[in-house]
Design an enzyme around this catalytic site. Structure first.
Site, mmCIF file in Angstrom:
data_model
loop_
_atom_site.group_PDB
_atom_site.id
_atom_site.type_symbol
_atom_site.label_atom_id
_atom_site.label_comp_id
_atom_site.label_asym_id
_atom_site.label_seq_id
_atom_site.Cartn_x
_atom_site.Cartn_y
_atom_site.Cartn_z
ATOM 1 N N LEU A 252 58.276 -41.882 14.791
ATOM 2 C CA LEU A 252 57.718 -42.758 13.752
ATOM 3 C C LEU A 252 58.122 -42.324 12.340
ATOM 4 O O LEU A 252 57.729 -42.950 11.364
ATOM 5 C CB LEU A 252 56.187 -42.790 13.849
ATOM 6 C CG LEU A 252 55.630 -43.548 15.063
ATOM 7 C CD1 LEU A 252 54.126 -43.309 15.193
ATOM 8 C CD2 LEU A 252 55.913 -45.038 14.967
ATOM 9 N N GLY A 253 58.902 -41.275 12.221
ATOM 10 C CA GLY A 253 59.247 -40.756 10.900
ATOM 11 C C GLY A 253 60.406 -41.501 10.251
ATOM 12 O O GLY A 253 60.885 -42.520 10.756
ATOM 13 N N TYR B 218 60.453 -23.813 5.496
ATOM 14 C CA TYR B 218 61.206 -24.864 6.192
ATOM 15 C C TYR B 218 62.627 -24.370 6.505
ATOM 16 O O TYR B 218 63.106 -24.489 7.645
ATOM 17 C CB TYR B 218 61.248 -26.098 5.291
ATOM 18 C CG TYR B 218 62.087 -27.252 5.787
ATOM 19 C CD1 TYR B 218 61.730 -27.969 6.927
ATOM 20 C CD2 TYR B 218 63.237 -27.644 5.094
ATOM 21 C CE1 TYR B 218 62.490 -29.050 7.349
ATOM 22 C CE2 TYR B 218 63.999 -28.722 5.514
ATOM 23 C CZ TYR B 218 63.628 -29.427 6.642
ATOM 24 O OH TYR B 218 64.370 -30.486 7.071
ATOM 25 N N LYS C 80 64.532 -23.659 10.106
ATOM 26 C CA LYS C 80 65.779 -24.340 10.486
ATOM 27 C C LYS C 80 66.860 -23.329 10.888
ATOM 28 O O LYS C 80 67.622 -23.564 11.826
ATOM 29 C CB LYS C 80 66.264 -25.248 9.353
ATOM 30 C CG LYS C 80 65.377 -26.489 9.140
ATOM 31 C CD LYS C 80 65.379 -27.384 10.375
ATOM 32 C CE LYS C 80 64.489 -28.580 10.265
ATOM 33 N NZ LYS C 80 64.396 -29.379 11.487
HETATM 34 P P1 NAD Z 1 59.416 -37.269 8.962
HETATM 35 O O1 NAD Z 1 58.435 -36.324 8.355
HETATM 36 O O2 NAD Z 1 59.669 -38.547 8.285
HETATM 37 O O3 NAD Z 1 58.992 -37.593 10.462
HETATM 38 C C1 NAD Z 1 58.523 -36.606 11.344
HETATM 39 C C2 NAD Z 1 57.758 -37.297 12.452
HETATM 40 O O4 NAD Z 1 57.251 -36.276 13.312
HETATM 41 C C3 NAD Z 1 56.538 -38.106 11.943
HETATM 42 O O5 NAD Z 1 56.526 -39.377 12.528
HETATM 43 C C4 NAD Z 1 55.344 -37.274 12.406
HETATM 44 O O6 NAD Z 1 54.212 -38.069 12.721
HETATM 45 C C5 NAD Z 1 55.916 -36.592 13.632
HETATM 46 N N1 NAD Z 1 55.209 -35.346 13.935
HETATM 47 C C6 NAD Z 1 54.700 -34.438 13.078
HETATM 48 N N2 NAD Z 1 54.084 -33.461 13.751
HETATM 49 C C7 NAD Z 1 54.222 -33.755 15.068
HETATM 50 C C8 NAD Z 1 53.793 -33.119 16.251
HETATM 51 N N3 NAD Z 1 53.090 -31.991 16.225
HETATM 52 N N4 NAD Z 1 54.125 -33.691 17.432
HETATM 53 C C9 NAD Z 1 54.814 -34.848 17.486
HETATM 54 N N5 NAD Z 1 55.227 -35.507 16.380
HETATM 55 C C10 NAD Z 1 54.933 -34.959 15.191
HETATM 56 O O7 NAD Z 1 60.777 -36.450 9.165
HETATM 57 P P2 NAD Z 1 62.260 -37.015 9.193
HETATM 58 O O8 NAD Z 1 62.735 -37.084 7.796
HETATM 59 O O9 NAD Z 1 62.352 -38.203 10.054
HETATM 60 O O10 NAD Z 1 62.997 -35.760 9.837
HETATM 61 C C11 NAD Z 1 63.384 -35.703 11.179
HETATM 62 C C12 NAD Z 1 64.175 -34.427 11.378
HETATM 63 O O11 NAD Z 1 65.315 -34.429 10.516
HETATM 64 C C13 NAD Z 1 63.405 -33.145 11.033
HETATM 65 O O12 NAD Z 1 63.802 -32.118 11.901
HETATM 66 C C14 NAD Z 1 63.872 -32.819 9.638
HETATM 67 O O13 NAD Z 1 63.780 -31.458 9.355
HETATM 68 C C15 NAD Z 1 65.315 -33.265 9.709
HETATM 69 N N6 NAD Z 1 65.896 -33.557 8.398
HETATM 70 C C16 NAD Z 1 65.472 -34.624 7.673
HETATM 71 C C17 NAD Z 1 66.059 -34.869 6.444
HETATM 72 C C18 NAD Z 1 65.638 -36.039 5.602
HETATM 73 O O14 NAD Z 1 66.096 -36.152 4.449
HETATM 74 N N7 NAD Z 1 64.808 -36.939 6.099
HETATM 75 C C19 NAD Z 1 67.055 -34.023 5.945
HETATM 76 C C20 NAD Z 1 67.418 -32.924 6.710
HETATM 77 C C21 NAD Z 1 66.856 -32.710 7.953
HETATM 78 N N1 SER Z 2 65.227 -33.909 3.099
HETATM 79 C C1 SER Z 2 64.805 -32.635 3.573
HETATM 80 C C2 SER Z 2 63.812 -32.022 2.641
HETATM 81 O O1 SER Z 2 63.942 -32.283 1.468
HETATM 82 C C3 SER Z 2 65.990 -31.715 3.711
HETATM 83 O O2 SER Z 2 65.943 -31.129 4.943
HETATM 84 O O3 SER Z 2 62.982 -31.296 3.072
#
Ligand code: NAD
Ligand code: SER
Length: 315
Positions: free
Chosen positions: A10-11, A142, A146
């Site tokens: 859902l993220g 964080y 990672k």
């Molecule tokens: P987000 O925070 O938007 O979504 C995370 C989702 O995980 C949410 O829907 C939340 O409800 C769910 N969640 C939280 N705790 C949970 C639990 N205990 N059990 C099950 N679900 C749980 O994050 P995102 O931006 O979609 O990131 C996804 C992945 O990509 C992560 O590993 C993040 O570190 C990585 N990432 C994201 C970005 C970015 O810019 N969005 C950049 C680098 C890395």
């Molecule tokens: N978009 C992410 C953050 O800012 C990078 O992993 O945490």
């Protein structure tokens, strides 16, 4: 790869990546899971499981019930939220990840994918055209989680043959689901503020330069790595992927080409210190050589498309 379980669906990334999986593999082959409820019923066409990634038994039950052979674990606490609650960041990002890894080995899954981040880098890393292999001493919890996640993926690939894959995503820009508590969130918020109020107060400083990627490229990269031939891969969960780099000032200038009256001011907070030791740009030559990565979206096209999509929401 016949039955995929997406945890954290859902993220920001999950809500769009899962739709791409639906299109490619068929809804019946994509099981979606999150700790949160699917309140807006975005997964009406999928089986939805309420799973806490820190609860191994609930993941195991879903693997057995649906004969899962691939897990994409997106459940995480991001950088800014992680600095406010480091224990929670460790619990979800590491304990949760270990659950997925252990079950991946136990059930001999085809593959497990878990994103990493540009947050693995830190003050001792080269911060321009940052190499994939360099000093990794991050200064956020964080980032620590990672780095450990990448090392665990590599370790269990070598020790147990688990096919672990992951990209160090740059900041992800998108317009479907708001970002979940990161340092790069400004690069999404700014578009909503520009359309609604024609002004934005940025929590980074004007010269904070970070690598970014637009969601269509993020999804394409993820699918490319997921489907890549393992024999061509020399790495596991630590692929650098680049697309574009900019500062808030450059992004504001680009937005002004569409909204000339747009203004930006700056009230930097603790996130500026996080951004300061992240790369300005990354060297993604391994991703290009090993699985053919090449970005398609630059800042100019991303800004035009973001503004179009947000205007269409009529907020
Ligand atoms: P987000 O925070 O938007 O979504 C995370 C989702 O995980 C949410 O829907 C939340 O409800 C769910 N969640 C939280 N705790 C949970 C639990 N205990 N059990 C099950 N679900 C749980 O994050 P995102 O931006 O979609 O990131 C996804 C992945 O990509 C992560 O590993 C993040 O570190 C990585 N990432 C994201 C970005 C970015 O810019 N969005 C950049 C680098 C890395
Ligand atoms: N978009 C992410 C953050 O800012 C990078 O992993 O945490």
């Amino acid at each position: 790869m016949e039955k995929i379980l997406v945890i954290g669906a859902l993220g920001q990334i999950g809500s769009e990546l899962t739709m791409a999986f639906n299109e490619k593999y068929g809804n019946e082959n994509v099981i979606v899971a999150d700790i949160a409820e699917d309140k807006n019923n975005i997964y009406a066409g999928n089986v939805f499981e309420k799973i806490d990634v820190t609860d191994s038994a609930s993941i195991e039950a879903a693997i057995k019930r649906h004969r899962i052979d691939t897990i994409i674990n997106l459940a995480a606490i991001l950088s800014a939220t992680g600095e406010k609650n480091p224990d929670l960041a460790w619990k979800i990002n590491i304990d949760g990840l270990l659950n997925v890894i252990r079950l991946g080995i136990k059930y001999k899954l085809d593959r497990v994918m878990v994103p990493s981040s540009i947050a693995v880098f830190g003050p001792q890393s080269v911060l321009y055209n940052t190499p994939q292999e360099t000093v990794l001493v991050p200064n956020t919890m964080y980032g620590v989680t990672k780095v450990v996640g990448e090392l665990l993926g590599d370790y269990y690939f070598k020790k147990s043959g688990l096919d672990f894959r992951g990209i160090r995503y740059p900041g992800v820009i998108s317009n479907k689901t708001m970002p979940g508590g990161g340092t790069t969130d400004y690069a999404v918020e700014i578009f909503y503020a520009a359309v609604k109020h024609k002004k934005y107060t940025c929590f980074l400083s004007p010269e904070s330069c970070l690598p970014m990627i637009y969601m269509p490229d993020c999804i394409r990269a993820t699918l490319m790595l997921l489907e890549a031939d393992r024999s061509k891969l020399r790495h596991c969960g630590n692929y650098n992927v680049g697309a574009m780099s900019f500062t808030p000032e450059i992004l504001a200038d680009e937005i002004r080409k569409h909204i000339p009256e747009f203004t930006i001011d700056y009230r930097p907070d603790f996130r500026r210190e996080i951004a300061r030791y992240w790369p300005a740009s990354v060297d993604d030559s391994s991703a290009r050589a090993e699985w053919g990565w090449k970005p398609e979206w630059d800042i100019e096209h991303t800004v035009a498309d973001m503004l179009r999509a947000i205007r269409e929401k009529n907020l």
